[in-house]
Scaffold this motif. Structure first.
Motif, PDB file in Angstrom:
ATOM      1  N   GLU A  14      45.048  88.754 -11.708  1.00  0.00           N
ATOM      2  CA  GLU A  14      44.187  87.738 -11.019  1.00  0.00           C
ATOM      3  C   GLU A  14      45.154  86.281 -10.908  1.00  0.00           C
ATOM      4  O   GLU A  14      44.748  85.397 -10.223  1.00  0.00           O
ATOM      5  N   PRO A  16      47.581  85.369  -8.710  1.00  0.00           N
ATOM      6  CA  PRO A  16      47.506  84.623  -7.317  1.00  0.00           C
ATOM      7  C   PRO A  16      46.212  83.786  -7.069  1.00  0.00           C
ATOM      8  O   PRO A  16      46.339  82.633  -6.558  1.00  0.00           O
ATOM      9  N   GLN A  17      45.053  84.391  -7.507  1.00  0.00           N
ATOM     10  CA  GLN A  17      43.858  83.566  -7.214  1.00  0.00           C
ATOM     11  C   GLN A  17      43.760  82.273  -8.107  1.00  0.00           C
ATOM     12  O   GLN A  17      43.102  81.330  -7.824  1.00  0.00           O
ATOM     13  N   ALA A  20      45.982  79.743  -6.899  1.00  0.00           N
ATOM     14  CA  ALA A  20      45.452  79.028  -5.568  1.00  0.00           C
ATOM     15  C   ALA A  20      44.103  78.147  -5.964  1.00  0.00           C
ATOM     16  O   ALA A  20      44.075  77.035  -5.356  1.00  0.00           O
ATOM     17  N   ARG A  21      43.388  78.720  -6.999  1.00  0.00           N
ATOM     18  CA  ARG A  21      42.211  77.730  -7.537  1.00  0.00           C
ATOM     19  C   ARG A  21      42.834  76.426  -8.170  1.00  0.00           C
ATOM     20  O   ARG A  21      42.345  75.467  -7.738  1.00  0.00           O
ATOM     21  N   ARG A  24      43.769  74.028  -5.195  1.00  0.00           N
ATOM     22  CA  ARG A  24      42.696  73.688  -4.436  1.00  0.00           C
ATOM     23  C   ARG A  24      42.177  72.493  -5.234  1.00  0.00           C
ATOM     24  O   ARG A  24      41.646  71.632  -4.616  1.00  0.00           O
ATOM     25  N   LYS A 153      47.108  85.588 -17.870  1.00  0.00           N
ATOM     26  CA  LYS A 153      46.726  84.578 -16.548  1.00  0.00           C
ATOM     27  C   LYS A 153      46.981  83.013 -17.177  1.00  0.00           C
ATOM     28  O   LYS A 153      47.305  82.117 -16.261  1.00  0.00           O
ATOM     29  N   PRO A 183      51.129  81.559  -4.513  1.00  0.00           N
ATOM     30  CA  PRO A 183      49.936  82.782  -4.748  1.00  0.00           C
ATOM     31  C   PRO A 183      50.616  83.731  -3.760  1.00  0.00           C
ATOM     32  O   PRO A 183      50.597  84.998  -4.088  1.00  0.00           O
ATOM     33  N   GLU A 187      51.450  87.656  -5.061  1.00  0.00           N
ATOM     34  CA  GLU A 187      50.766  88.982  -4.261  1.00  0.00           C
ATOM     35  C   GLU A 187      52.079  89.893  -4.246  1.00  0.00           C
ATOM     36  O   GLU A 187      51.980  91.083  -4.397  1.00  0.00           O
TER      37      GLU A 187
END
Length: 343
Positions: A14, A16-17, A20-21, A24, A153, A183, A187
């Motif tokens: 998880e 990469p997500q 990115a979160r 953001r 993570k 991110p 991946e």
């Protein structure tokens, strides 16, 4: 259950997500904390953490010192909670890192530091935790629930969370670009899982393992040694590749295998020379990292401080598969629980 089915590995995937979160959703607090640091100009920084979070702080220490020229020390939480000594931290930036935000000793130290006039920031996953309430600024890790006892993570998120603040303060365009593209790089790192499993298989019978690194990657080596203990029951210890050349090198006479982290930054030449010397002395050494001659080459990010994150993720792939090669469940380490509360 196979390694691919483990909670530890699913959570590591998880990353990469999660990154990115963070990128953001943390923009406002990143800007606010950077502004406070500019305004208050802390003379030094102090970190407060335990376990994996403390290993993330080792990486952050190198990042803050190399990028901001800000000296960083590690605070001993028990100085306050056991010895009753309140440190004078006026003029300091105090950084606490915790997935749960629940450890009383970390919380009490941050509360005391803030009362003494320090600028306090918490990197925490549980946003309504005691630690989040004690700190002046909160950088959420944005991991969602982390169920595996062996943190993955949340450690990776801790490596990242403060770096946008550093980039804002320095105006380093290369770091900004590296953070934006991270991110995608993570991946690409996940695509190395089969290679990581193959590398792990050679260590399936190891009872002891020495983990080496220099500079920014040293905190990753500390984390690797902890995870090898947790998930595979291997007695692993982390050493600076420079310090290892002194007394600890004696351990090679006992035939102990080595795992090295190989950077592609300013520490690369010294690290390569140290590893070449060990291999010339017939040491059993394999390596992980962005250096092009690594056994497991991780994707470069374009900046030294972000290169540590793919290295750590690749190691987590390695560790989860190593546990399975040894017939163990990385999600159920004996005698351990997810949250440890210390005083």
């Amino acid at each position: 259950m196979t390694a691919a089915d483990s909670v530890m590995l699913r959570e590591a995937r998880e990353a990469p997500q999660v990154i990115a979160r963070q990128r953001r959703e943390n923009r406002e607090v990143v800007a606010a904390l950077a502004h406070a640091i500019r305004e208050r100009r802390p003379a030094y920084a102090v970190t407060v953490a335990r376990g994996s979070s403390d290993h993330a702080c080792t990486v952050l220490k190198y990042a803050l010192e190399t990028e901001l020229r800000l000296p960083v020390a590690c605070l001993g939480p028990s100085v306050l909670t056991l010895y009753g000594t309140r440190l004078d931290l006026r003029g300091a930036l105090v950084i606490a890192v915790s997935q749960s935000g629940a450890s009383p000793d970390v919380v009490e130290n941050v509360r005391a530091a803030r009362e003494s006039g320090a600028l306090t920031a918490a990197l925490v996953n549980v946003e309504d935790s005691d630690l989040a309430q004690a700190a002046e600024f909160v950088l959420p890790l944005r991991c969602g629930e982390e169920r595996a006892v062996a943190a993955t993570k949340s450690y990776l998120a801790s490596l990242y969370a403060l770096l946008p603040v550093v980039a804002t303060l320095t105006g380093d365009s290369a770091l900004h670009t590296a953070l934006e593209g991270l991110p995608t790089v993570l991946e690409r790192t996940l695509a190395l899982e089969e290679h990581a499993s193959t590398l792990a298989e050679r260590y399936r019978f190891a009872e002891n393992l020495l983990v080496l690194a220099r500079g920014l990657h040293y905190g990753v080596a500390q984390e690797a040694a902890l995870k090898l203990k947790e998930t595979s029951g291997i007695h692993a210890e982390a050493y600076s590749a420079a310090e290892f050349a002194h007394g600890p090198r004696r351990l090679l006479a006992e035939g102990l295998p080595l795992l090295g982290f190989a950077p592609a930054d300013a520490a690369a030449t010294a690290t390569e020379a140290a590893y070449a010397d060990l291999i010339a002395g017939h040491a059993d050494l394999r390596s992980i990292g962005p250096a092009p001659d690594s056994t497991l080459v991780t994707p470069g990010t374009g900046h030294a401080v972000t290169d540590t994150i793919p290295s750590a993720l690749a190691f987590y792939l390695f560790a989860a598969h190593l546990a399975r090669h040894r017939g163990l469940n990385p999600d159920a380490p004996p005698g351990l629980s997810k949250v440890t509360r210390t005083r």
